[in-house]
Structure formats: structure tokens, C-alpha cells
Write an enzyme that holds these catalytic residues in place. Sequence first.
Site, PDB file in Angstrom:
ATOM      1  N   ARG A  65       0.833  -1.209   0.000  1.00 58.44           N
ATOM      2  CA  ARG A  65       0.000   0.000   0.000  1.00 58.44           C
ATOM      3  C   ARG A  65       0.869   1.261   0.000  1.00 58.44           C
ATOM      4  NH1 ARG A  65      -3.313   2.438   4.757  1.00 58.44           N
ATOM      5  NH2 ARG A  65      -4.868   3.717   3.677  1.00 58.44           N
ATOM      6  N   HIS A  69       0.553   4.225  -2.676  1.00 55.75           N
ATOM      7  CA  HIS A  69       0.277   5.607  -2.264  1.00 55.75           C
ATOM      8  C   HIS A  69       1.411   6.546  -2.666  1.00 55.75           C
ATOM      9  CE1 HIS A  69      -3.295   5.358   0.656  1.00 55.75           C
ATOM     10  NE2 HIS A  69      -3.298   4.267  -0.091  1.00 55.75           N
ATOM     11  N   ASP A  70       2.611   6.026  -2.794  1.00 58.54           N
ATOM     12  CA  ASP A  70       3.725   6.849  -3.273  1.00 58.54           C
ATOM     13  C   ASP A  70       3.551   7.157  -4.759  1.00 58.54           C
ATOM     14  OD1 ASP A  70       6.208   8.210  -3.272  1.00 58.54           O
ATOM     15  OD2 ASP A  70       7.206   6.426  -4.054  1.00 58.54           O
ATOM     16  N   ASP A  77       8.380   8.559  -6.418  1.00 51.28           N
ATOM     17  CA  ASP A  77       9.564   9.362  -6.091  1.00 51.28           C
ATOM     18  C   ASP A  77       9.886   9.376  -4.595  1.00 51.28           C
ATOM     19  OD1 ASP A  77       7.471  10.859  -5.143  1.00 51.28           O
ATOM     20  OD2 ASP A  77       8.213  12.785  -5.900  1.00 51.28           O
ATOM     21  N   SER A  79       8.077  10.405  -2.232  1.00 54.74           N
ATOM     22  CA  SER A  79       7.553  11.594  -1.530  1.00 54.74           C
ATOM     23  C   SER A  79       6.665  11.227  -0.344  1.00 54.74           C
ATOM     24  CB  SER A  79       6.798  12.512  -2.498  1.00 54.74           C
ATOM     25  OG  SER A  79       5.749  11.826  -3.162  1.00 54.74           O
ATOM     26  N   ASN A  97      -3.558   8.833   4.305  1.00 56.32           N
ATOM     27  CA  ASN A  97      -2.246   8.276   4.638  1.00 56.32           C
ATOM     28  C   ASN A  97      -1.990   8.124   6.137  1.00 56.32           C
ATOM     29  OD1 ASN A  97      -1.461   7.959   1.985  1.00 56.32           O
ATOM     30  ND2 ASN A  97      -0.461   9.955   1.854  1.00 56.32           N
ATOM     31  N   HIS A 195      -6.187  -5.823  -2.692  1.00 58.00           N
ATOM     32  CA  HIS A 195      -7.015  -5.915  -1.487  1.00 58.00           C
ATOM     33  C   HIS A 195      -7.208  -7.365  -1.035  1.00 58.00           C
ATOM     34  CE1 HIS A 195      -9.044  -1.741  -2.297  1.00 58.00           C
ATOM     35  NE2 HIS A 195      -7.799  -1.640  -1.868  1.00 58.00           N
ATOM     36  N   THR A 196      -6.575  -8.296  -1.730  1.00 59.58           N
ATOM     37  CA  THR A 196      -6.632  -9.691  -1.305  1.00 59.58           C
ATOM     38  C   THR A 196      -5.855  -9.896  -0.004  1.00 59.58           C
ATOM     39  OG1 THR A 196      -6.259 -11.987  -1.954  1.00 59.58           O
ATOM     40  CG2 THR A 196      -4.597 -10.419  -2.648  1.00 59.58           C
ATOM     41  N   ASP A 246     -10.229  -9.354   2.830  1.00 59.24           N
ATOM     42  CA  ASP A 246     -10.537 -10.616   2.153  1.00 59.24           C
ATOM     43  C   ASP A 246     -10.731 -11.659   3.260  1.00 59.24           C
ATOM     44  OD1 ASP A 246     -10.691 -12.874   0.612  1.00 59.24           O
ATOM     45  OD2 ASP A 246      -8.807 -12.571  -0.456  1.00 59.24           O
ATOM     46  N   SER A 249      -8.915 -15.079   4.246  1.00 59.90           N
ATOM     47  CA  SER A 249      -7.787 -15.269   3.338  1.00 59.90           C
ATOM     48  C   SER A 249      -6.931 -14.010   3.254  1.00 59.90           C
ATOM     49  CB  SER A 249      -8.325 -15.633   1.944  1.00 59.90           C
ATOM     50  OG  SER A 249      -7.302 -15.833   1.014  1.00 59.90           O
ATOM     51  N   ASP A 254      -4.020 -14.296  -3.154  1.00 59.57           N
ATOM     52  CA  ASP A 254      -4.701 -15.224  -4.058  1.00 59.57           C
ATOM     53  C   ASP A 254      -5.834 -14.499  -4.784  1.00 59.57           C
ATOM     54  OD1 ASP A 254      -6.771 -14.987  -2.159  1.00 59.57           O
ATOM     55  OD2 ASP A 254      -6.038 -16.722  -1.038  1.00 59.57           O
TER      56      ASP A 254
END
Length: 328
Positions: A65, A69-70, A77, A79, A97, A195-196, A246, A249, A254
Site C-alpha cells: 500500500r 500511495h507513493d 519518487d 515523496s 495516509n 485488497h486480497t 478478504d 484469506s 490469491d
Amino acid sequence: MASLKLSLLVFLQLLLVLCVFERATAQGLKLGFYQRSCPSAETVIKRTTSQYISRVPTLAAPLLRLHFHDCFVRGCDGSVLLNSTSKNQAEKAAIPNLSLTGFDVIDVAKSAVEKICPGVVSCADILSLVARDAVSMIYGPSWDVPTGRRDGKVSTSLEALTNLPPPFANITILKSMFATKGLNVKDLVVLSGGHTIGRSGCAAFNNRLYNFTGKGDADPSLDPNYAATLRKKCGPTDFTTRVEMDPGSFKSFDNDYYTIVAKRRGLFQSDAALLDDPNTKSYVKEQATSQKPSFAKDFAVSMVKMGKIGVLTGNSGEIRKHCAFVNH
């Protein structure tokens, strides 16, 4: 009319320049960039990542993540790693964030590399490599990470707020925000599959559970039985409880994510939105039912693509001594 044509021409020329710039910077990346300048860099970074993931496998999700998000703010970069100062609220301070974690892994990897090759390896590259290594260490896909990124010197919370796709985004907003970064509809549905793994705070989806349309109801696109289950975990004002994205899991990389989305059990509105476009819906259904899902392979391709967004190369940016601070 003439002025309109002139304005259009100037706009098209500017667009061409931006496209050429984007392509030129991305071309500055290459596999094994540090082969001569710091030959053991990638080994040291991988070893550091392994030390963390072997103890806490669930760290893979926050590290992935962090990379996402970078890259979505100012490009890949580094940041997102910068601290706020007395004169500036950095990306870290933006609401999306505030729940980011894993910064310590990047800092330790940077420190380890600085000991052997001071001032050579960028924080942006370290973040890209750590995200890949963390995912592969929990038996997810691996991918080639071309390196050569340099670190940005600017980080503002407002840019994070306006560039990061929110969890309540509809499919139109999602497609637009991804397209702005040079990512297509397939990249959108594939990268959503991240998002798994991982968990989310109730605040990111509570609006779907209570008073969704102002009538005390739940989001109709959410399976009512699942909504009832979530309400038992998250009260209307619960901002601390974390829920698996998820269920059952969340530690495994997966294709189960697509199974739950197909059942209308995606945690966020942005997950449910994948059923509102024929192309993304088709991919969701295919991965949910396939005996040989292509998700892992597709994810690797889209991650390489995402890792090239707006990179700084050559003489642009800098190589930070510490990932949380610009050089002085």
C-alpha cells in the site's frame, strides 16, 4: 475561432511534451541499475525485508500500500516517505495516509544500504523493491523491478488528498484517476486485487453500513448478510477496529478477492464499483471462477507499469541520505 484553434494547438503541444517527458523519465529506469555502483544493494534490501516479513507476514499489505500511495502522488519518487515540517504538511499528514505503516522497514533497509554504498540508492527504489519482495515472500507473484528512480523533494498533504483514489469512489472516478496516471481499465481491476491481503479500519466503509441514503439503510450494492456481519464488528462511530478485506484469506495473496467482489462482499464502494463496468466486471467474474486464474501474472505486469509512473531519473531529484528528510 482562430484563438480557439490556437489554444487547442498549444494544449496538444503541451500534452505531447508531457507524454515525451513521461516516456523519457520511465526510460531512465533499467534492470540492475546498481550493478556497478552498489552490486549488493538488492540483496541487502531483500534480506532486510525478509527479516520483517518472516516475523510479521501481515506487513506485506502495508508495504504494498505504501508503494501504491507513493506512485499515485507525484509518481514513484518516495515523496510519501517525507516527514512534515513546521512549514509544510507532507503526504503522511493527509487523511488517506494516516493509517500507513511500514516506514520503519524502508528506513532500516536504507540504513543498511547506506552502510555499504552511501548516497547511491534512492528511497524510491528501495520502496519499489521492498513492496515486490514483501509480496513474493508471502507466496504472491514476483516481478522485475527496473531501478534508477531518484527521490523527490516535494511532499504536500493536499496532493495526496486529490490524487489517491478514495474507498468511496465510483467506477467513473476510478477509471479517470487511473487513466490520469497512464493506467488502463485492466490495470484498475488488477491492482484493486491487492485488497486480497490486509485489513482496513471501519472508517473507510462505515458509510455503507449506516444511513447510506439518509434513511438509516445500508448500501444496496453490499450483500445484506455481509452488511449485518460488518455491523457487529463496526459501530457507527468506530474508528479503531480493523477488518479483513478478504475474510478468511487476508494473509494469502490469491484470487479470493474476486470471489468476494462477485458475491457483492467487497469491503469498499470502490470494490463494488468493479461490477459497474462491463470490462472490470468480466475480469472479476473470470478470476472468481477460473480453474487457472491469471491474476498473479496480471498483477506483476500492472505493478511494473505502476512503478514507472512519473519517475525522476538522471539529474532530477536527489538521492536522500534519510528517507524522511530532504538533503540539506
